[in-house]
Each structure stands twice: as C-alpha cells, then as structure tokens.
Write a protein that holds these residues in place. Structure first.
Motif, PDB file in Angstrom:
ATOM      1  N   LEU A 183     160.825  17.274  36.673  1.00  0.00           N
ATOM      2  CA  LEU A 183     160.883  18.354  37.649  1.00  0.00           C
ATOM      3  C   LEU A 183     159.865  18.062  38.750  1.00  0.00           C
ATOM      4  CD1 LEU A 183     160.930  21.598  35.442  1.00  0.00           C
ATOM      5  CD2 LEU A 183     162.877  20.594  36.652  1.00  0.00           C
ATOM      6  N   ARG A 184     160.088  18.651  39.929  1.00  0.00           N
ATOM      7  CA  ARG A 184     159.114  18.574  41.019  1.00  0.00           C
ATOM      8  C   ARG A 184     158.674  20.005  41.343  1.00  0.00           C
ATOM      9  NH1 ARG A 184     161.967  16.354  45.613  1.00  0.00           N
ATOM     10  NH2 ARG A 184     161.456  14.285  44.772  1.00  0.00           N
ATOM     11  N   ALA A 185     157.376  20.258  41.276  1.00  0.00           N
ATOM     12  CA  ALA A 185     156.842  21.575  41.622  1.00  0.00           C
ATOM     13  C   ALA A 185     156.531  21.628  43.110  1.00  0.00           C
ATOM     14  CB  ALA A 185     155.584  21.860  40.808  1.00  0.00           C
ATOM     15  N   LEU A 186     157.019  22.670  43.777  1.00  0.00           N
ATOM     16  CA  LEU A 186     156.750  22.841  45.204  1.00  0.00           C
ATOM     17  C   LEU A 186     155.564  23.760  45.449  1.00  0.00           C
ATOM     18  CD1 LEU A 186     160.383  23.148  46.613  1.00  0.00           C
ATOM     19  CD2 LEU A 186     159.011  21.094  46.207  1.00  0.00           C
ATOM     20  N   CYS A 187     155.438  24.801  44.636  1.00  0.00           N
ATOM     21  CA  CYS A 187     154.307  25.719  44.739  1.00  0.00           C
ATOM     22  C   CYS A 187     154.382  26.715  43.596  1.00  0.00           C
ATOM     23  CB  CYS A 187     154.310  26.471  46.078  1.00  0.00           C
ATOM     24  SG  CYS A 187     155.656  27.660  46.258  1.00  0.00           S
ATOM     25  N   THR A 188     153.303  27.444  43.396  1.00  0.00           N
ATOM     26  CA  THR A 188     153.330  28.589  42.496  1.00  0.00           C
ATOM     27  C   THR A 188     153.407  29.841  43.356  1.00  0.00           C
ATOM     28  OG1 THR A 188     152.113  29.875  40.841  1.00  0.00           O
ATOM     29  CG2 THR A 188     150.801  28.601  42.398  1.00  0.00           C
ATOM     30  N   LEU A 189     154.044  30.881  42.827  1.00  0.00           N
ATOM     31  CA  LEU A 189     154.159  32.137  43.563  1.00  0.00           C
ATOM     32  C   LEU A 189     152.985  33.068  43.275  1.00  0.00           C
ATOM     33  CD1 LEU A 189     157.992  32.833  43.240  1.00  0.00           C
ATOM     34  CD2 LEU A 189     156.754  31.638  45.066  1.00  0.00           C
ATOM     35  N   SER A 190     152.034  32.588  42.506  1.00  0.00           N
ATOM     36  CA  SER A 190     150.837  33.378  42.218  1.00  0.00           C
ATOM     37  C   SER A 190     149.860  33.276  43.384  1.00  0.00           C
ATOM     38  CB  SER A 190     150.176  32.902  40.927  1.00  0.00           C
ATOM     39  OG  SER A 190     149.810  31.548  41.027  1.00  0.00           O
ATOM     40  N   ALA A 191     148.857  34.149  43.371  1.00  0.00           N
ATOM     41  CA  ALA A 191     147.899  34.201  44.476  1.00  0.00           C
ATOM     42  C   ALA A 191     146.974  32.999  44.510  1.00  0.00           C
ATOM     43  CB  ALA A 191     147.081  35.490  44.387  1.00  0.00           C
ATOM     44  N   GLU A 192     146.779  32.361  43.355  1.00  0.00           N
ATOM     45  CA  GLU A 192     145.857  31.236  43.254  1.00  0.00           C
ATOM     46  C   GLU A 192     146.595  29.957  42.877  1.00  0.00           C
ATOM     47  OE1 GLU A 192     142.721  31.469  44.066  1.00  0.00           O
ATOM     48  OE2 GLU A 192     142.789  33.647  44.371  1.00  0.00           O
ATOM     49  N   PRO A 193     146.071  28.796  43.238  1.00  0.00           N
ATOM     50  CA  PRO A 193     146.667  27.529  42.778  1.00  0.00           C
ATOM     51  C   PRO A 193     146.692  27.474  41.254  1.00  0.00           C
ATOM     52  CG  PRO A 193     145.051  27.141  44.507  1.00  0.00           C
ATOM     53  CD  PRO A 193     144.915  28.586  44.116  1.00  0.00           C
ATOM     54  N   LEU A 194     147.588  26.695  40.725  1.00  0.00           N
ATOM     55  CA  LEU A 194     147.785  26.621  39.276  1.00  0.00           C
ATOM     56  C   LEU A 194     147.558  25.192  38.796  1.00  0.00           C
ATOM     57  CD1 LEU A 194     148.886  27.758  36.548  1.00  0.00           C
ATOM     58  CD2 LEU A 194     151.175  27.185  37.394  1.00  0.00           C
ATOM     59  N   THR A 195     146.694  25.044  37.810  1.00  0.00           N
ATOM     60  CA  THR A 195     146.457  23.730  37.221  1.00  0.00           C
ATOM     61  C   THR A 195     147.102  23.659  35.845  1.00  0.00           C
ATOM     62  OG1 THR A 195     144.369  23.448  38.402  1.00  0.00           O
ATOM     63  CG2 THR A 195     144.713  22.076  36.449  1.00  0.00           C
ATOM     64  N   ILE A 196     147.955  22.657  35.663  1.00  0.00           N
ATOM     65  CA  ILE A 196     148.621  22.431  34.374  1.00  0.00           C
ATOM     66  C   ILE A 196     148.085  21.126  33.805  1.00  0.00           C
ATOM     67  CG2 ILE A 196     150.818  21.945  33.230  1.00  0.00           C
ATOM     68  CD1 ILE A 196     152.188  23.765  35.187  1.00  0.00           C
ATOM     69  N   SER A 197     147.514  21.205  32.613  1.00  0.00           N
ATOM     70  CA  SER A 197     146.932  20.038  31.964  1.00  0.00           C
ATOM     71  C   SER A 197     147.945  18.905  31.860  1.00  0.00           C
ATOM     72  CB  SER A 197     146.430  20.433  30.565  1.00  0.00           C
ATOM     73  OG  SER A 197     145.962  19.313  29.863  1.00  0.00           O
ATOM     74  N   GLY A 198     147.539  17.711  32.253  1.00  0.00           N
ATOM     75  CA  GLY A 198     148.418  16.552  32.172  1.00  0.00           C
ATOM     76  C   GLY A 198     149.369  16.424  33.342  1.00  0.00           C
ATOM     77  N   TYR A 199     149.333  17.367  34.263  1.00  0.00           N
ATOM     78  CA  TYR A 199     150.206  17.296  35.435  1.00  0.00           C
ATOM     79  C   TYR A 199     149.403  17.325  36.728  1.00  0.00           C
ATOM     80  CZ  TYR A 199     153.659  18.479  38.980  1.00  0.00           C
ATOM     81  OH  TYR A 199     154.426  18.470  40.123  1.00  0.00           O
ATOM     82  N   GLY A 200     148.559  18.335  36.878  1.00  0.00           N
ATOM     83  CA  GLY A 200     147.774  18.446  38.093  1.00  0.00           C
ATOM     84  C   GLY A 200     147.759  19.865  38.616  1.00  0.00           C
ATOM     85  N   THR A 201     147.330  20.021  39.854  1.00  0.00           N
ATOM     86  CA  THR A 201     147.220  21.346  40.464  1.00  0.00           C
ATOM     87  C   THR A 201     148.390  21.600  41.403  1.00  0.00           C
ATOM     88  OG1 THR A 201     144.807  21.313  40.327  1.00  0.00           O
ATOM     89  CG2 THR A 201     145.784  22.857  41.885  1.00  0.00           C
ATOM     90  N   ILE A 202     149.009  22.762  41.236  1.00  0.00           N
ATOM     91  CA  ILE A 202     150.143  23.172  42.061  1.00  0.00           C
ATOM     92  C   ILE A 202     149.625  24.186  43.088  1.00  0.00           C
ATOM     93  CG2 ILE A 202     152.419  24.271  42.062  1.00  0.00           C
ATOM     94  CD1 ILE A 202     152.609  23.458  39.064  1.00  0.00           C
ATOM     95  N   PRO A 203     149.841  23.956  44.360  1.00  0.00           N
ATOM     96  CA  PRO A 203     149.303  24.875  45.369  1.00  0.00           C
ATOM     97  C   PRO A 203     149.987  26.244  45.330  1.00  0.00           C
ATOM     98  CG  PRO A 203     150.763  23.288  46.392  1.00  0.00           C
ATOM     99  CD  PRO A 203     150.599  22.845  44.967  1.00  0.00           C
ATOM    100  N   SER A 204     149.248  27.262  45.734  1.00  0.00           N
ATOM    101  CA  SER A 204     149.824  28.598  45.867  1.00  0.00           C
ATOM    102  C   SER A 204     150.644  28.681  47.135  1.00  0.00           C
ATOM    103  CB  SER A 204     148.713  29.651  45.911  1.00  0.00           C
ATOM    104  OG  SER A 204     149.228  30.904  46.325  1.00  0.00           O
ATOM    105  N   ILE A 205     151.704  29.466  47.102  1.00  0.00           N
ATOM    106  CA  ILE A 205     152.520  29.676  48.301  1.00  0.00           C
ATOM    107  C   ILE A 205     151.698  30.317  49.409  1.00  0.00           C
ATOM    108  CG2 ILE A 205     153.353  31.963  47.603  1.00  0.00           C
ATOM    109  CD1 ILE A 205     156.104  31.106  48.790  1.00  0.00           C
ATOM    110  N   ARG A 206     150.585  30.968  49.029  1.00  0.00           N
ATOM    111  CA  ARG A 206     149.735  31.610  50.035  1.00  0.00           C
ATOM    112  C   ARG A 206     149.007  30.590  50.916  1.00  0.00           C
ATOM    113  NH1 ARG A 206     147.026  37.067  47.378  1.00  0.00           N
ATOM    114  NH2 ARG A 206     149.006  38.110  46.900  1.00  0.00           N
ATOM    115  N   GLN A 207     149.055  29.340  50.528  1.00  0.00           N
ATOM    116  CA  GLN A 207     148.488  28.294  51.388  1.00  0.00           C
ATOM    117  C   GLN A 207     149.235  28.245  52.723  1.00  0.00           C
ATOM    118  OE1 GLN A 207     147.677  24.469  49.495  1.00  0.00           O
ATOM    119  NE2 GLN A 207     148.395  23.377  51.311  1.00  0.00           N
ATOM    120  N   TRP A 208     150.522  28.602  52.681  1.00  0.00           N
ATOM    121  CA  TRP A 208     151.350  28.595  53.881  1.00  0.00           C
ATOM    122  C   TRP A 208     151.706  30.021  54.346  1.00  0.00           C
ATOM    123  CZ3 TRP A 208     152.319  25.619  49.500  1.00  0.00           C
ATOM    124  CH2 TRP A 208     152.035  24.250  49.631  1.00  0.00           C
ATOM    125  N   TYR A 209     151.823  30.946  53.367  1.00  0.00           N
ATOM    126  CA  TYR A 209     152.210  32.328  53.673  1.00  0.00           C
ATOM    127  C   TYR A 209     151.199  33.275  53.016  1.00  0.00           C
ATOM    128  CZ  TYR A 209     156.433  29.840  54.942  1.00  0.00           C
ATOM    129  OH  TYR A 209     157.318  28.959  55.515  1.00  0.00           O
TER     130      TYR A 209
END
Length: 330
Positions: free
Chosen positions: A211-237
C-alpha cells in the motif's frame, strides 16, 4: 470507638466481597465485523490482557453484516447477565438505531470500555499514479466514479470518506465490504483505488510495501513502526477536522452492577498493561483507558457529530432528532 471502627471495616469489606463478580464460565464477545479488521484486532488484544485478571477465557465470535448491526443486535438479544459482550468503534454504536426502525437500542443503552484511539489513513494501491493527497483530490474531482472501499456503509472508513468528500466538495464510488480487512485487501489487489481505513488495518500492508500512504486524517502526523511517519492532512489543509475513532468493549448497561464494577477494575489493569501499549505503538495507535461517565460523554459527542453528517449526506434515513441527538454547536 475502636469497636465501631472495626465493625465498619468488616461491613465495608463484606460489601466489597459481595459486589465482586466472579464469572463461572467463559465470556462471549461478539465482534460484529469480519476477522482481521480493526475491531477484531483491538478485541483480541484487550481480552488477552484481561483473561489473567478475570480468570476466565474469552470466546470471540465474528458476526459480520449490516454494517456491524447484526452482531450488535445478537449481543443485545442475548441474556443481559454479563456473559455476552460486543466490541466496536464508538461511531458505529451511535448510528445503528438510525439505520432501521427495528433496532431495539440506542448508543445510550450501553456501557463502554475504550482502550484504543485509531486515526484514519488515506492509502492507495502503489500501482496507481497518485503519490500525493492533492493528486488524489484532483483525480476524484475529475472522476466521481473512483472506487474507495470501506468496512461497510456507515463504518469508520466510510465516515472518514464522507468527511473527506464533504470538505473538498467531491464525489466517489463507495465500495463497501464486510469489514476493514477485506476492504484493505481490495486495495492491495487493485479492486479499488484506495480507502481511508484505520491505521491498524493498513499497517502490515504498508510495511510490506503493498500500500502507499498519502496522509493521515488525524491532526498529528502518524508514525508506524517499521514503516515510517505519515504526514497529517493538516500539513496542506490546516482546518481539516481531526478524524479517527475510539475502540473498545461494549456491555449492555442493565447487566448486574457487580459485573460492571469488576469489569472496570480488570479493564483498567489490562488497558494500562505494557503489552497493550507496545502493541498500540507498533500499529500506529493511541493506547487509552476510558470508561464510566467519561466514556459515555465521548460517545454522546461522537453521536452529535457522526449521525448528523450521515443523515445530511443521505446515508441514514432516520433523523437523529428522533432520539434527541442535537447537532454540534446547538
């Protein structure tokens, strides 16, 4: 005075003893979704931590269908003696009474034991051309038939997609499945373009590169162990609403009082266990321990937000007004 105090201690000890619930058989938890999805994962994890403290085994029964309503109704129709529970995301319990006139309960008829907060994540099949959230948004605006999967109508992933669509003024082709796991497998196989399911449902496939993660819809970025950090949509909106859900065990509120008292004590130990915290961190989740009045208030606030959203967008046919659920801000 000393004798009076001694007698008082004895009486209070007896009250505690008689108020304690000691189950004499296994406890059934009906998970109203398919195996492997978000609710199923949370349920199996928290009950595994509760078993040593409660001294009884839990039997997990997956009963998918009706957007989770079938298994929940089965729980309600069982004896309210403390031996049949259900489990779910809070937002799901708030909508069942608005799906069908025949549903015999509302979200106010249950007691909640919440152990996980899960953010929603926007993912797509890695073979699609979408590498940023803006690319997906523009594609959905140009083509209202882009298929987005969910765990079912009114499920957490569906609600997230509806919030997303409302915010950006776009449409999409909703493709419901019988749970978060098959909804995610559908993205991996290419049956659909993507979904907006919970982090624990997509974590393993993200780590595997399927899968490819584009963003999380939560207010804060999300870090998943073994994958990395997914930016929050609030970075753009920056004003996009915080989208996620509380998960946990759910018991009819009219079970014997000693059942709820004992479950609360055991649940608190299990929810605060290191194993629970470690698992949550691995899956990109927030470990919590919320029950009693605080949990009921959270459920009520979710009901005010989610039921009106789904009603206004035509997903629910029964108005929340029927159950005196006010809109947020009113």
């Amino acid at each position: 005075m000393k004798r009076v105090l001694t007698l008082l201690v004895v009486v209070l000890s007896l009250v505690f003893i008689f108020a304690e619930w000691k189950p004499t058989k296994s406890i059934t938890v009906i998970v109203p979704w398919s195996a492997g999805g978000s609710t199923d994962q949370v349920t199996r994890m928290i009950t595994s931590q509760m078993e040593p403290f409660l001294g009884r085994k839990f039997v997990i029964v997956n009963t998918a269908g009706g957007g989770g309503s079938i298994g929940t109704v089965n729980t309600w129709n069982a004896a309210h003696d403390g031996y049949t529970w259900t489990a779910n995301a809070v937002l799901d319990l708030t909508k069942y009474a608005l799906l069908e006139e025949t549903i015999p309960f509302t979200h106010r008829d249950w007691k909640y034991f919440l152990c996980i907060y899960a953010p929603n994540v926007v993912v797509v099949n890695p073979n699609t051309p979408y590498k940023t959230i803006d690319e997906l948004i523009q594609a959905m605006k140009a083509n209202p038939e882009i298929p987005i999967s969910s765990a079912g109508t009114g499920s957490g992933g569906h609600v997230a997609a509806e919030i997303f669509a409302e915010y950006f003024g776009l449409k999409y082709k909703h493709t419901p499945y019988a749970g978060g796991n098959p909804a995610t497998v559908a993205v991996v196989s290419g049956e659909v373009v993507g979904n907006m399911q919970f982090s624990m449902e997509v974590a393993d496939m993200l780590r595997a590169g399927k899968l490819r993660a584009l963003c999380t819809l939560s207010a804060e970025p999300l870090t998943i162990s073994g994958y990395g950090t997914i930016p929050s949509i609030r970075q753009w909106y920056p004003d996009f609403p915080d989208v996620g859900a509380y998960f946990g065990l759910v018991i009819p509120k009219d079970v014997p009082a000693e059942v709820l008292e004992t479950v609360g004590q055991v649940f608190e130990k299990a929810a605060n266990s290191q194993a629970m915290k470690d698992w949550a961190e691995k899956q990109g989740l927030v470990s919590v321990c919320i029950y009693g009045d605080q949990a009921s208030e959270i459920v009520e606030q979710v009901a005010r937000r989610v039921t009106w959203l789904l009603y206004d967008r035509g997903v629910l046919k029964i108005s929340p007004e029927k159950y005196n659920i006010p809109r947020i801000g009113k």
